[in-house]
Design a protein around this motif. Structure first.
Motif, PDB file in Angstrom:
ATOM      1  N   ASP A   1       0.851  -1.184   0.000  1.00 24.60           N
ATOM      2  CA  ASP A   1       0.000   0.000   0.000  1.00 24.60           C
ATOM      3  C   ASP A   1       0.889   1.236   0.000  1.00 24.60           C
ATOM      4  O   ASP A   1       1.976   1.226   0.588  1.00 24.60           O
ATOM      5  CB  ASP A   1      -0.875   0.039   1.253  1.00 24.60           C
ATOM      6  CG  ASP A   1      -1.907  -1.073   1.299  1.00 24.60           C
ATOM      7  OD1 ASP A   1      -2.125  -1.734   0.272  1.00 24.60           O
ATOM      8  OD2 ASP A   1      -2.506  -1.267   2.379  1.00 24.60           O
TER       9      ASP A   1
ATOM     10  N   ASP B   1       1.374   6.885  -3.635  1.00 20.65           N
ATOM     11  CA  ASP B   1       1.715   7.178  -5.023  1.00 20.65           C
ATOM     12  C   ASP B   1       2.391   5.955  -5.652  1.00 20.65           C
ATOM     13  O   ASP B   1       3.619   5.802  -5.581  1.00 20.65           O
ATOM     14  CB  ASP B   1       2.643   8.399  -5.077  1.00 20.65           C
ATOM     15  CG  ASP B   1       2.944   8.858  -6.481  1.00 20.65           C
ATOM     16  OD1 ASP B   1       2.746   8.088  -7.449  1.00 20.65           O
ATOM     17  OD2 ASP B   1       3.404  10.007  -6.619  1.00 20.65           O
TER      18      ASP B   1
ATOM     19  N   ASP C   1      -0.311   2.214 -13.626  1.00 16.90           N
ATOM     20  CA  ASP C   1      -0.970   3.515 -13.710  1.00 16.90           C
ATOM     21  C   ASP C   1      -0.971   4.182 -12.339  1.00 16.90           C
ATOM     22  O   ASP C   1      -0.304   3.706 -11.418  1.00 16.90           O
ATOM     23  CB  ASP C   1      -2.379   3.389 -14.294  1.00 16.90           C
ATOM     24  CG  ASP C   1      -3.313   2.529 -13.452  1.00 16.90           C
ATOM     25  OD1 ASP C   1      -3.179   2.501 -12.205  1.00 16.90           O
ATOM     26  OD2 ASP C   1      -4.202   1.887 -14.029  1.00 16.90           O
ATOM     27  N   THR C   2      -1.702   5.252 -12.196  1.00 15.17           N
ATOM     28  CA  THR C   2      -1.658   6.027 -10.953  1.00 15.17           C
ATOM     29  C   THR C   2      -2.336   5.330  -9.780  1.00 15.17           C
ATOM     30  O   THR C   2      -2.133   5.727  -8.641  1.00 15.17           O
ATOM     31  CB  THR C   2      -2.297   7.414 -11.145  1.00 15.17           C
ATOM     32  OG1 THR C   2      -3.651   7.244 -11.586  1.00 15.17           O
ATOM     33  CG2 THR C   2      -1.524   8.236 -12.166  1.00 15.17           C
ATOM     34  N   ASP C   3      -3.133   4.284 -10.034  1.00  9.24           N
ATOM     35  CA  ASP C   3      -3.774   3.548  -8.945  1.00  9.24           C
ATOM     36  C   ASP C   3      -3.051   2.253  -8.586  1.00  9.24           C
ATOM     37  O   ASP C   3      -3.151   1.779  -7.461  1.00  9.24           O
ATOM     38  CB  ASP C   3      -5.228   3.226  -9.298  1.00  9.24           C
ATOM     39  CG  ASP C   3      -6.100   4.459  -9.282  1.00  9.24           C
ATOM     40  OD1 ASP C   3      -5.902   5.322  -8.407  1.00  9.24           O
ATOM     41  OD2 ASP C   3      -6.977   4.569 -10.156  1.00  9.24           O
ATOM     42  N   PHE C   4      -2.348   1.665  -9.552  1.00  9.28           N
ATOM     43  CA  PHE C   4      -1.631   0.416  -9.295  1.00  9.28           C
ATOM     44  C   PHE C   4      -0.462   0.319 -10.263  1.00  9.28           C
ATOM     45  O   PHE C   4      -0.636   0.436 -11.472  1.00  9.28           O
ATOM     46  CB  PHE C   4      -2.547  -0.800  -9.489  1.00  9.28           C
ATOM     47  CG  PHE C   4      -1.940  -2.075  -8.990  1.00  9.28           C
ATOM     48  CD1 PHE C   4      -2.138  -2.483  -7.684  1.00  9.28           C
ATOM     49  CD2 PHE C   4      -1.149  -2.852  -9.813  1.00  9.28           C
ATOM     50  CE1 PHE C   4      -1.566  -3.660  -7.214  1.00  9.28           C
ATOM     51  CE2 PHE C   4      -0.572  -4.023  -9.357  1.00  9.28           C
ATOM     52  CZ  PHE C   4      -0.786  -4.421  -8.052  1.00  9.28           C
TER      53      PHE C   4
ATOM     54  N   GLN D   1      -0.052  -0.338  -4.622  1.00 10.53           N
ATOM     55  CA  GLN D   1      -1.426   0.102  -4.825  1.00 10.53           C
ATOM     56  C   GLN D   1      -1.729   1.362  -4.030  1.00 10.53           C
ATOM     57  O   GLN D   1      -1.318   1.497  -2.878  1.00 10.53           O
ATOM     58  CB  GLN D   1      -2.416  -0.999  -4.475  1.00 10.53           C
ATOM     59  CG  GLN D   1      -2.453  -1.417  -3.030  1.00 10.53           C
ATOM     60  CD  GLN D   1      -3.356  -2.614  -2.796  1.00 10.53           C
ATOM     61  OE1 GLN D   1      -3.909  -3.187  -3.725  1.00 10.53           O
ATOM     62  NE2 GLN D   1      -3.504  -2.998  -1.550  1.00 10.53           N
ATOM     63  N   ARG D   2      -2.455   2.274  -4.687  1.00 12.23           N
ATOM     64  CA  ARG D   2      -2.841   3.533  -4.053  1.00 12.23           C
ATOM     65  C   ARG D   2      -3.865   3.254  -2.956  1.00 12.23           C
ATOM     66  O   ARG D   2      -4.814   2.507  -3.148  1.00 12.23           O
ATOM     67  CB  ARG D   2      -3.463   4.488  -5.070  1.00 12.23           C
ATOM     68  CG  ARG D   2      -3.914   5.812  -4.446  1.00 12.23           C
ATOM     69  CD  ARG D   2      -4.543   6.740  -5.461  1.00 12.23           C
ATOM     70  NE  ARG D   2      -3.634   7.044  -6.559  1.00 12.23           N
ATOM     71  CZ  ARG D   2      -2.581   7.879  -6.472  1.00 12.23           C
ATOM     72  NH1 ARG D   2      -2.308   8.489  -5.344  1.00 12.23           N
ATOM     73  NH2 ARG D   2      -1.818   8.087  -7.523  1.00 12.23           N
TER      74      ARG D   2
ATOM     75  N   ASP E   1      -6.097   5.599  -0.237  1.00 15.28           N
ATOM     76  CA  ASP E   1      -6.464   6.920   0.267  1.00 15.28           C
ATOM     77  C   ASP E   1      -6.194   6.972   1.766  1.00 15.28           C
ATOM     78  O   ASP E   1      -6.354   5.974   2.472  1.00 15.28           O
ATOM     79  CB  ASP E   1      -7.941   7.201  -0.005  1.00 15.28           C
ATOM     80  CG  ASP E   1      -8.236   7.334  -1.496  1.00 15.28           C
ATOM     81  OD1 ASP E   1      -7.322   7.750  -2.246  1.00 15.28           O
ATOM     82  OD2 ASP E   1      -9.359   7.010  -1.899  1.00 15.28           O
TER      83      ASP E   1
END
Length: 122
Positions: free
Chosen positions: A13, A16, A37-40, A54-55, A57
């Motif tokens: 986790d 970024d 990509d920006t999420d994974f 992995q992003r 929050d």
């Protein structure tokens, strides 16, 4: 009889994924996964092992050695020369906490997202 299990992926986790993947790519020389990509984001080992990022929050980084935000697990990387590896990883953006339980045998560093990881003699 034990199950025949093969480890295929480790996912961390982080706030970024692309930035953390870039740090570990520079550190290991692994190839980036083409669908990052920006999420994974991910890196591929030649033997099939995958390191993912992995992003999350409101990500809370672990605190070494404080357990108020525990590390839960950490990665170990083997090197022949711990001093050389430590210096290079610090240049790449890792940090070194003051608490080092056995600096002659291994070094604890912190990646840019706050995960502790160890350098061990190869």
């Amino acid at each position: 009889m034990p199950l025949q299990m093969t480890l295929r992926a480790i996912t961390l986790d982080c706030p970024d994924p692309l930035a953390l993947a870039a740090f570990y790519q520079e550190a290991t020389g692994l190839e980036p996964h083409p669908k990052s990509d920006t999420d994974f984001a991910g890196l591929n080992y030649g033997d099939g092992l995958f390191i993912g990022f992995q992003r999350v929050d409101d990500y809370r980084a672990p605190r070494w050695p404080d357990q108020t935000a525990p590390q839960q697990f950490h990665l170990d990387f083997a090197f022949d020369d711990l001093d050389e590896a430590e210096n290079r990883l610090l240049e790449l953006g890792a940090s070194k906490p003051g608490h080092q339980p056995n600096e002659d045998r291994w070094r604890v560093l912190i990646d840019p997202a706050g995960h502790p990881f160890c350098l061990v003699r190869g």
